[in-house]
Design a protein around this motif. Structure first.
Motif, short mmCIF file in Angstrom:
data_model
loop_
_atom_site.label_atom_id
_atom_site.label_comp_id
_atom_site.label_asym_id
_atom_site.label_seq_id
_atom_site.Cartn_x
_atom_site.Cartn_y
_atom_site.Cartn_z
N ASN A 232 0.88 -1.27 0.04
CA ASN A 232 -0.09 -0.11 0.05
C ASN A 232 0.84 1.23 -0.05
OD1 ASN A 232 -1.75 1.96 0.58
ND2 ASN A 232 -3.34 0.62 1.68
N TYR A 233 0.81 1.89 -0.97
CA TYR A 233 1.47 3.16 -1.16
C TYR A 233 1.07 4.32 -0.16
CZ TYR A 233 2.78 1.27 -5.75
OH TYR A 233 3.76 0.45 -6.62
N GLY A 234 0.03 4.09 0.39
CA GLY A 234 -0.49 5.31 1.21
C GLY A 234 -1.74 5.71 0.66
N PRO A 235 -2.62 6.52 1.42
CA PRO A 235 -3.87 7.18 1.20
C PRO A 235 -3.72 8.18 0.09
CG PRO A 235 -3.49 7.81 3.19
CD PRO A 235 -2.35 6.90 2.90
N LEU A 236 -3.42 8.11 -1.13
CA LEU A 236 -3.00 9.30 -2.12
C LEU A 236 -3.94 9.69 -3.07
CD1 LEU A 236 0.68 7.76 -3.05
CD2 LEU A 236 0.18 9.32 -1.53
N PRO A 237 -4.13 10.94 -3.40
CA PRO A 237 -5.04 11.24 -4.46
C PRO A 237 -4.65 10.92 -5.88
CG PRO A 237 -3.91 13.12 -3.71
CD PRO A 237 -3.33 11.88 -2.91
N ASN A 238 -5.46 10.99 -6.55
CA ASN A 238 -5.28 10.56 -8.09
C ASN A 238 -4.16 11.56 -8.85
OD1 ASN A 238 -6.58 8.12 -8.66
ND2 ASN A 238 -8.29 9.22 -9.40
N ASN A 239 -4.03 12.77 -8.13
CA ASN A 239 -3.09 13.92 -9.02
C ASN A 239 -1.70 13.60 -8.52
OD1 ASN A 239 -3.17 14.63 -6.26
ND2 ASN A 239 -4.56 16.30 -6.85
N ASN A 251 -12.76 6.42 -8.91
CA ASN A 251 -13.35 6.99 -8.00
C ASN A 251 -12.67 6.69 -6.72
OD1 ASN A 251 -16.19 6.81 -9.20
ND2 ASN A 251 -15.99 4.61 -9.17
N ASN A 252 -11.56 7.37 -6.79
CA ASN A 252 -10.44 7.38 -5.55
C ASN A 252 -11.06 8.33 -4.45
OD1 ASN A 252 -8.22 7.59 -4.00
ND2 ASN A 252 -6.75 8.05 -5.58
N PRO A 253 -11.31 7.42 -3.14
CA PRO A 253 -11.78 8.29 -2.12
C PRO A 253 -10.86 9.27 -1.46
CG PRO A 253 -11.02 5.86 -1.47
CD PRO A 253 -11.24 6.19 -3.11
N ASN A 254 -9.47 9.17 -1.97
CA ASN A 254 -8.48 10.02 -1.42
C ASN A 254 -8.20 11.22 -2.34
OD1 ASN A 254 -7.94 8.34 0.81
ND2 ASN A 254 -7.04 6.65 -0.94
N ASP A 255 -9.21 11.67 -3.44
CA ASP A 255 -8.79 12.69 -4.12
C ASP A 255 -8.85 13.87 -3.38
OD1 ASP A 255 -8.29 11.66 -6.72
OD2 ASP A 255 -10.37 11.47 -7.20
N SER A 256 -8.30 14.58 -3.72
CA SER A 256 -8.03 16.07 -2.79
C SER A 256 -7.52 17.22 -3.87
CB SER A 256 -6.94 16.06 -1.79
OG SER A 256 -5.80 16.08 -2.50
N TYR A 257 -7.48 18.39 -3.37
CA TYR A 257 -7.20 19.59 -3.89
C TYR A 257 -6.31 20.25 -2.99
CZ TYR A 257 -7.00 23.74 -6.84
OH TYR A 257 -6.45 24.75 -7.72
N ASP A 258 -5.01 20.78 -3.24
CA ASP A 258 -4.32 21.41 -2.44
C ASP A 258 -4.65 23.00 -2.67
OD1 ASP A 258 -3.26 19.03 -1.27
OD2 ASP A 258 -1.46 19.10 -2.39
N ILE A 259 -4.79 23.75 -1.46
CA ILE A 259 -5.10 25.21 -2.13
C ILE A 259 -3.92 25.78 -1.28
CG2 ILE A 259 -6.57 25.25 0.22
CD1 ILE A 259 -8.11 27.55 -1.15
N VAL A 260 -3.55 26.68 -1.65
CA VAL A 260 -2.39 27.52 -1.09
C VAL A 260 -2.55 28.80 -0.69
CG1 VAL A 260 -0.13 28.35 -1.87
CG2 VAL A 260 -0.71 26.39 -2.82
N LEU A 261 -2.60 29.08 0.46
CA LEU A 261 -3.31 30.60 1.19
C LEU A 261 -1.59 31.21 1.51
CD1 LEU A 261 -5.76 29.04 3.51
CD2 LEU A 261 -6.09 30.01 1.54
N SER A 262 -1.59 32.52 1.08
CA SER A 262 -0.27 33.21 1.21
C SER A 262 -0.49 34.79 1.34
CB SER A 262 0.56 33.03 -0.02
OG SER A 262 1.73 33.46 0.07
N THR A 263 0.23 35.27 2.16
CA THR A 263 0.23 36.65 2.62
C THR A 263 1.67 37.26 2.42
OG1 THR A 263 -1.76 36.20 4.18
CG2 THR A 263 -0.69 38.25 4.30
#
Length: 544
Positions: A232-239, A251-263
């Protein structure tokens, strides 16, 4: 390769074999039964690909040590692999492993422009573009710092940029990372063990023994003879799977979107806000993953609440206050920003969700191909962002409706109608009601049905106060649906409920909506619509 491994002390190879499987391609097949947790394979320290071994090599080591600044772990291992592959003699065992490696990879850096455009708007699209540029810069640096300096060791016809990309992909897709007891980390490649494919249905089962330096693989589940053995490589998203390993999961349950917050440090009150971010476990620049199960994490709200504090707020704010609403204007500003941002991100996708679903259903992209994989990455990220937008919209609507507590206090103290709408606006999780029920049941049992104890806890919860007020003021507490039925008498009451683009359904309670409709609503494709008619006459139609 197997004979070399056995001679080098590898254990377990007699009960395993390399084989081709229909879905995953080449993998490892079991030749015996294994129980979960049983040791399957051990690769000894001496034949692992590691940075330490690269530096210890009598030919390669001095060249690596001369490079300033030192090469990264990835570049060191990639150079090590290319060096061994280029040798015409010596390194017989490691060269056998290199010969067994794939000659090409399907990670996103090898996509054509047309294939990559399928996932335009995704984080993978942006990162892949950046990676391609970074690889060109890193390769030029390697040529200047080491390849060009030692051309007898690194003949440039065998150390081209395409060779470098292949070696990097070998490290990305086959490397294993472990944290050592002293807090340091190690990345290694293990011959034969790197042929094991990924399955999310097995437990993580590859382990590194820091004392011996050996790599072992345990059975992540029970296996029969002929089964493919997985890790198992770990709970990785498709990206991430596509960028590093060259495949995706439908139907990857680990799909995600990384949002970058910066100031930017020149922003007003940046130093004060930076202290609050650090105290909250954040920083002025944060990357936070939005997921299918948590599309709008608390840390996103915490960061933005701090970012939008004004001078008057900063004079009184405490860090733990950012866990909740600071004030109405701050919260509305944060949530409106999120709604606008999510809408903008979704608009930037090259192919929108509904079209992608149609294209995939019609097999417009050859299944298993690069474009097909890119489409699944886009699909997953858009699903996450739509859930995030829906959550932000709901929170914004609640924030703009004003404080709820005064509304409830007025209802309990003075109201003649029970405000079901105001109650629903709280949208509490069912678990809170379950906790109260469980506590009341436990008290009733523990006190052998003593109603005095039961009434005392209900009064402490504040429940009896509301009940007594309702009784004293003759408050109407029927649910609106129940009241409509009472007023209609013998006339037929009909609730016609649907979600756009879903077949109509005549429903009673809201939970009777079909699963397909609920899914469309969750993904932000539609809104609830409910039409009320009595004896054939439409009284109202509402939507949410």
């Amino acid at each position: 390769m197997e004979s070399w491994l056995k001679e080098s002390g590898a254990v377990g190879l007699n009960d395993l074999e390399l084989a081709n499987f229909q879905v995953t391609g080449r993998g490892v097949r079991s030749l015996q039964y294994y129980k979960e947790g049983e040791r399957v394979l051990t690769i000894p320290c001496g034949i692992l690909w590691t940075v330490e071994h690269a530096y210890a090599d009598p030919l390669l080591g001095p060249a690596l040590r001369s490079a300033q600044p030192p090469l990264t772990v990835e570049d060191t291992l990639a150079t090590y692999i290319l060096f061994v592959r280029s040798r015409k003699s010596g390194y017989n065992g490691l060269r056998r492993h290199v010969t067994a490696l794939p000659t090409s990879y399907s990670s996103s850096i090898f996509f054509t422009e047309n294939e990559l455009e399928v996932c335009a708007g995704t984080s993978l699209y942006t990162i892949t573009k950046q990676l391609k540029r970074q690889i060109e810069e890193d390769y030029a640096g390697l040529v200047a710092r080491i390849f060009g300096q030692y051309q007898d060791l690194f003949p440039l016809d065998k150390f081209t940029i395409e060779d470098y990309k292949w070696a990097l992909s070998t490290v990305w897709s086959r490397g294993m990372d472990f944290v050592l007891p002293d807090g340091n980390s190690i990345r290694l490649l293990a011959p034969f063990a790197d042929m094991l494919n990924h399955s999310s249905e097995v437990k993580q089962c590859h382990v590194y023994d820091a004392s011996s330096g050996n790599l072992s693989v345990l059975a992540g589940k029970d296996y029969k003879v002929g089964d493919q053995v997985f890790i198992n490589y770990g709970p990785l998203p498709n990206n991430r799977l596509l960028r590093l390993y060259g495949f995706v999961l439908s139907n990857n349950p680990n799909d995600s979107y990384d949002i970058v917050l910066s100031t930017h440090p020149t922003a007003p009150f940046w130093e004060q806000k930076q202290k609050l971010w650090i105290s909250a476990g954040l920083d002025s620049t944060c990357t936070i993953s939005l997921t299918l199960t948590d599309p709008l994490p608390k840390n996103v709200l915490r960061y933005l609440r701090i970012q939008r504090l004004d001078e008057s707020d900063l004079s009184v704010i405490q860090v733990n206050a950012t866990d909740g609403i600071i004030n109405e204007s701050n919260e509305v500003e944060v949530l409106q920003f999120l709604v606008d941002s999510f809408c903008g991100l979704l608009e930037n996708f090259g192919t929108h969700l509904e079209m992608l679903e149609e294209q995939l259903a019609a097999s417009d992209y050859p299944p298993g191909g690069n474009a097909w994989a890119a489409a699944h990455v886009s699909l997953g990220e858009q699903q996450v962002l739509r859930l995030a937008r829906k959550r932000a919209e709901d929170l914004l609507a609640a924030a703009e409706s004003g404080p709820l507590e005064p509304t409830f206090r007025a209802v309990f103290d003075y109201g003649l109608d029970y405000r079901w709408r105001a109650l629903a606006a709280f949208a509490p999780e069912k678990v809170f009601g379950d906790l109260i029920e469980a506590m009341l049941g436990a008290i009733y049992i523990d006190t052998n049905g003593d109603l005095k104890a039961y009434i005392a806890i209900l009064r402490r919860f504040g429940v009896l106060e509301g009940v007594e007020t309702a009784l004293e003021n003759n408050v109407q507490i029927r649910h609106p649906k129940e009241e409509v039925g009472r007023l209609a008498g013998n006339e037929k009451v009909r609730y016609h409920m649907w979600i756009e683009d879903v077949d109509d359904h005549d429903c009673g309670p809201m939970e009777e909506l079909v699963d397909a409709g609920q899914e469309k609503l969750a993904l932000g494709k539609g809104r609830y619509r409910c039409k009320l008619s009595v004896d054939g006459s439409e009284l109202c139609c509402i939507e949410r």
